[in-house]
Write an enzyme that holds these catalytic residues in place. Sequence first.
Site, PDB file in Angstrom:
ATOM      1  N   GLU A  89       0.851  -1.188   0.000  1.00 53.43           N
ATOM      2  CA  GLU A  89       0.000   0.000   0.000  1.00 53.43           C
ATOM      3  C   GLU A  89       0.894   1.247   0.000  1.00 53.43           C
ATOM      4  OE1 GLU A  89      -3.242   1.995   3.115  1.00 53.43           O
ATOM      5  OE2 GLU A  89      -1.929   0.341   3.748  1.00 53.43           O
ATOM      6  N   ASP A 125      13.459  -3.443  13.876  1.00 58.22           N
ATOM      7  CA  ASP A 125      14.424  -2.583  13.166  1.00 58.22           C
ATOM      8  C   ASP A 125      13.909  -1.143  13.209  1.00 58.22           C
ATOM      9  OD1 ASP A 125      16.645  -1.856  11.708  1.00 58.22           O
ATOM     10  OD2 ASP A 125      15.898  -2.602   9.786  1.00 58.22           O
TER      11      ASP A 125
END
Length: 287
Positions: free
Chosen positions: A92, A194
């Site tokens: 998206e 992360d």
Amino acid sequence: MWTQIDTHISQVTGEKFQSQQRRSVGGGCINEGYAVSNGEITYFVKLNQASQVPMFEAEALGLKEMQATASIRIPKPICWSTADNSSYIILEWLELASGNGNSWEEMGRKLAAMHKASSSQGFGWKINNTIGSTPQINTWTADWTEFYTKHRLGYQFQLARRRGGNFPQQDKLLAAIPELLANHQIQPSLVHGDLWGGNAGCTASGEPVIFDPATYFGDREVDIAMTELFGGFPAAFYKSYNEVFPLDAGYERRKTLYNLYHILNHFNLFGGGYASQANRMIEQILR
């Protein structure tokens, strides 16, 4: 390649998609990134070598895992596969902006809510994934100290030795981890894995969003520590996070231990001065 990607998007969405515009956008240090549009809808496409399709599959599954918590905005993964000599993932498209104080307060609250998602299987995840392009081992482990020693720092040290890294106090550090994590009650939390500033932002409407994960179930402090590694998030983020899910005493010492994982990984990916930085961190932890 692009025709195959258009066809795959059409098949998955059920709506015919034929790209008319493709422009290069930031894809990080590892991948190429493109905004692909048919004039009405835009998708984000990341490309790498065909051999890297498992990395994209793991990214998609990680995004879905985080999305299932219904806590914080995640770019929806559309599909992933290979075309010609490339692998790709379609996501998206989210138009990102700078956000405001309210956005970062909401980021803290929503990340805290995501961290409350746990696992009865312990620490790890259902598959291995990557941290950057480095393999990340997620073998289910009941004990966090064992998991972090073996599958995080221990594994990075193994890779670093192959690269010629010299870490004289490596064994002393690994032996000290049980003591360093003593008196810290750790429940498995779903973590991004992360979470530096380049993998977090806000939409044009101010809604916080996180992306590019290295998902697993671990100590939630690994995410908070990494937000501080490269400059830190705004103060509003930490204030609101702690209001929802306060950090345990001793976090300030543990964060260096947790960020060592990422500095070792940077050495394994990029070399350079990261070895010296890692050795300084090891000295600091062992004081």
